[in-house]
Motif scaffolding. Sequence first.
Motif, PDB file in Angstrom:
ATOM      1  N   ALA A 110      -0.880 -10.485  -3.421  1.00  0.00           N
ATOM      2  CA  ALA A 110       0.560 -10.504  -3.678  1.00  0.00           C
ATOM      3  C   ALA A 110       1.099  -9.119  -4.025  1.00  0.00           C
ATOM      4  N   ASP A 111       0.222  -8.135  -4.165  1.00  0.00           N
ATOM      5  CA  ASP A 111       0.634  -6.784  -4.531  1.00  0.00           C
ATOM      6  C   ASP A 111       0.744  -5.942  -3.262  1.00  0.00           C
ATOM      7  N   ASP A 112       1.942  -5.851  -2.710  1.00  0.00           N
ATOM      8  CA  ASP A 112       2.141  -5.147  -1.441  1.00  0.00           C
ATOM      9  C   ASP A 112       1.752  -3.672  -1.539  1.00  0.00           C
ATOM     10  N   GLU A 113       2.074  -3.033  -2.651  1.00  0.00           N
ATOM     11  CA  GLU A 113       1.763  -1.616  -2.788  1.00  0.00           C
ATOM     12  C   GLU A 113       0.257  -1.372  -2.742  1.00  0.00           C
ATOM     13  N   ALA A 114      -0.477  -2.212  -3.456  1.00  0.00           N
ATOM     14  CA  ALA A 114      -1.931  -2.077  -3.445  1.00  0.00           C
ATOM     15  C   ALA A 114      -2.503  -2.395  -2.063  1.00  0.00           C
ATOM     16  N   MET A 115      -1.953  -3.385  -1.395  1.00  0.00           N
ATOM     17  CA  MET A 115      -2.424  -3.721  -0.050  1.00  0.00           C
ATOM     18  C   MET A 115      -2.226  -2.535   0.896  1.00  0.00           C
ATOM     19  N   ARG A 116      -1.051  -1.908   0.842  1.00  0.00           N
ATOM     20  CA  ARG A 116      -0.782  -0.755   1.713  1.00  0.00           C
ATOM     21  C   ARG A 116      -1.710   0.406   1.412  1.00  0.00           C
ATOM     22  N   SER A 117      -2.099   0.522   0.161  1.00  0.00           N
ATOM     23  CA  SER A 117      -2.938   1.651  -0.256  1.00  0.00           C
ATOM     24  C   SER A 117      -4.411   1.444   0.079  1.00  0.00           C
ATOM     25  N   ILE A 118      -4.909   0.244  -0.121  1.00  0.00           N
ATOM     26  CA  ILE A 118      -6.360   0.008  -0.040  1.00  0.00           C
ATOM     27  C   ILE A 118      -6.816  -0.462   1.341  1.00  0.00           C
ATOM     28  N   LEU A 119      -6.020  -1.287   2.030  1.00  0.00           N
ATOM     29  CA  LEU A 119      -6.475  -1.827   3.307  1.00  0.00           C
ATOM     30  C   LEU A 119      -6.898  -0.746   4.314  1.00  0.00           C
ATOM     31  N   PRO A 120      -6.188   0.397   4.403  1.00  0.00           N
ATOM     32  CA  PRO A 120      -6.626   1.408   5.373  1.00  0.00           C
ATOM     33  C   PRO A 120      -8.012   1.988   5.066  1.00  0.00           C
ATOM     34  N   GLN A 121      -8.511   1.791   3.856  1.00  0.00           N
ATOM     35  CA  GLN A 121      -9.821   2.325   3.492  1.00  0.00           C
ATOM     36  C   GLN A 121     -10.951   1.325   3.749  1.00  0.00           C
ATOM     37  N   ALA A 122     -10.599   0.093   4.033  1.00  0.00           N
ATOM     38  CA  ALA A 122     -11.604  -0.964   4.093  1.00  0.00           C
ATOM     39  C   ALA A 122     -12.428  -0.883   5.377  1.00  0.00           C
ATOM     40  N   ASP A 123     -13.749  -0.867   5.191  1.00  0.00           N
ATOM     41  CA  ASP A 123     -14.646  -1.025   6.341  1.00  0.00           C
ATOM     42  C   ASP A 123     -14.824  -2.506   6.674  1.00  0.00           C
ATOM     43  N   PHE A 124     -14.737  -3.337   5.639  1.00  0.00           N
ATOM     44  CA  PHE A 124     -14.855  -4.785   5.799  1.00  0.00           C
ATOM     45  C   PHE A 124     -13.857  -5.446   4.862  1.00  0.00           C
ATOM     46  N   LEU A 125     -13.354  -6.594   5.280  1.00  0.00           N
ATOM     47  CA  LEU A 125     -12.355  -7.294   4.478  1.00  0.00           C
ATOM     48  C   LEU A 125     -12.712  -8.761   4.388  1.00  0.00           C
ATOM     49  N   MET A 126     -12.667  -9.316   3.175  1.00  0.00           N
ATOM     50  CA  MET A 126     -12.793 -10.754   2.969  1.00  0.00           C
ATOM     51  C   MET A 126     -11.438 -11.257   2.512  1.00  0.00           C
ATOM     52  N   ALA A 127     -10.919 -12.268   3.235  1.00  0.00           N
ATOM     53  CA  ALA A 127      -9.594 -12.796   2.922  1.00  0.00           C
ATOM     54  C   ALA A 127      -9.525 -14.263   3.294  1.00  0.00           C
ATOM     55  N   THR A 128      -8.673 -14.988   2.584  1.00  0.00           N
ATOM     56  CA  THR A 128      -8.363 -16.365   2.979  1.00  0.00           C
ATOM     57  C   THR A 128      -6.953 -16.451   3.563  1.00  0.00           C
TER      58      THR A 128
ATOM     59  N   LEU B  40      -4.096 -13.838   5.498  1.00  0.00           N
ATOM     60  CA  LEU B  40      -3.815 -12.507   6.039  1.00  0.00           C
ATOM     61  C   LEU B  40      -2.790 -12.658   7.156  1.00  0.00           C
ATOM     62  N   SER B  41      -1.577 -12.171   6.896  1.00  0.00           N
ATOM     63  CA  SER B  41      -0.522 -12.274   7.901  1.00  0.00           C
ATOM     64  C   SER B  41      -0.600 -11.092   8.859  1.00  0.00           C
ATOM     65  N   ALA B  42       0.118 -11.221   9.961  1.00  0.00           N
ATOM     66  CA  ALA B  42       0.080 -10.191  11.004  1.00  0.00           C
ATOM     67  C   ALA B  42       0.568  -8.841  10.495  1.00  0.00           C
ATOM     68  N   LYS B  43       1.434  -8.847   9.488  1.00  0.00           N
ATOM     69  CA  LYS B  43       2.004  -7.568   9.044  1.00  0.00           C
ATOM     70  C   LYS B  43       0.962  -6.637   8.446  1.00  0.00           C
ATOM     71  N   TRP B  44      -0.180  -7.213   7.989  1.00  0.00           N
ATOM     72  CA  TRP B  44      -1.193  -6.368   7.364  1.00  0.00           C
ATOM     73  C   TRP B  44      -2.237  -5.864   8.356  1.00  0.00           C
ATOM     74  N   VAL B  45      -2.281  -6.419   9.532  1.00  0.00           N
ATOM     75  CA  VAL B  45      -3.324  -6.039  10.490  1.00  0.00           C
ATOM     76  C   VAL B  45      -3.244  -4.557  10.868  1.00  0.00           C
ATOM     77  N   PRO B  46      -2.053  -3.966  11.089  1.00  0.00           N
ATOM     78  CA  PRO B  46      -2.018  -2.532  11.421  1.00  0.00           C
ATOM     79  C   PRO B  46      -2.586  -1.625  10.331  1.00  0.00           C
ATOM     80  N   PHE B  47      -2.687  -2.122   9.115  1.00  0.00           N
ATOM     81  CA  PHE B  47      -3.241  -1.307   8.034  1.00  0.00           C
ATOM     82  C   PHE B  47      -4.775  -1.287   8.055  1.00  0.00           C
ATOM     83  N   LEU B  48      -5.368  -2.137   8.862  1.00  0.00           N
ATOM     84  CA  LEU B  48      -6.834  -2.226   8.903  1.00  0.00           C
ATOM     85  C   LEU B  48      -7.389  -1.199   9.886  1.00  0.00           C
TER      86      LEU B  48
END
Length: 339
Positions: free
Chosen positions: A53-71, A73-81
């Motif tokens: 629910a923390d958009d700022e943290a999602m924008r900051s951390i997702l680009p660093q992720a080599d792997f992601l565990m989620a239940t 995940l909307s399309a808007k976050w996929v470009p950050f991966l």
Amino acid sequence: MRRPSSAGSSPLRSCIVTARRPLAVFILSHPWLQDMVVKAAPSDFDVQFLDGADDEAMRSILPQADFLMATQLSAKWVPFLMRCKLVQHQGVGYDGIDAGALAAAEIPLAVTPEGTTIGVAEHTILLILALSKQLVLVHESLRRGEYDQIGWRANSHFFFGKTLGIIGFGRIGRRVAHLAGSFDVRLLYYDAVRAAPAVEQAEGVQYLPFDELLPQADIVTVHVPIAPDTRGLFGAREFARMKPGALFINTSRGDTYDMDALYQALSTGELGGAGLDVFNPEPPPPDHPIRRLPNVICTPHMATGTVEAHLQKVQAQFDNFRRVLHGETPHNLVSIAPP
């Protein structure tokens, strides 16, 4: 030694991310779930936690992720991966993840049946037995100071000898059949794809078309994923076709049944009881009358929620991450064509 952290507005654990270890990001905000990850995480990974629910943290951390565990995940976050090599779902029902957007971005998605199958199957048997013996009502009576050894017997029943109808014969449905077989019940099943004869024989099950199964089963238990042909699978018509006094068990997805229609069938005595772990919406409205029916047992979508299940899940997720790092195909991949 790696130090897991959380990112977001909640109290965080600090984290040092190094270039030497891949970063596994878990979108989990509950401290207990985080602890399960920490207990099972291997030392050759960095781990970070995110509040979805923390958009700022999602924008900051997702680009660093080599792997992601989620239940979820909307399309808007996929470009950050940008570095993500695999998205792993916590369980098996991945309807909260935009699989099409991941496929378009060429990011594989895998599910985690480990822990889920056993947990949900055991919970299904628990609900059947608790309803059959009126466990919750009897327990509450005793806590009120009552001690009625005879009165409860008139509406308590064996599971032994009953006919169990299993809707959906995948991993969980088959495990339910395996467990239920110990009670010497007749096992019927329906699935959109019929099992091989060898599987039917091994599990002691008989296939019937959906509409033929419903009036024969003393208990109907639902174990299907959400798909166009399973959304709204049970409504007033289907409840009316079920055997009078039958039990309805649903530990799959809330979208598979009409909660209002189920309430009507239960409140009129058309059905004998229901054990529900899923609802639509979730959580169900606090004032929905199905919550107050004495012949209904509700749990908050936690059928797979055990210590053992979560540890198995985390171990399986890191095993998959490691497979990807080694150039191997991850287990339990979801096959989705790009939109």
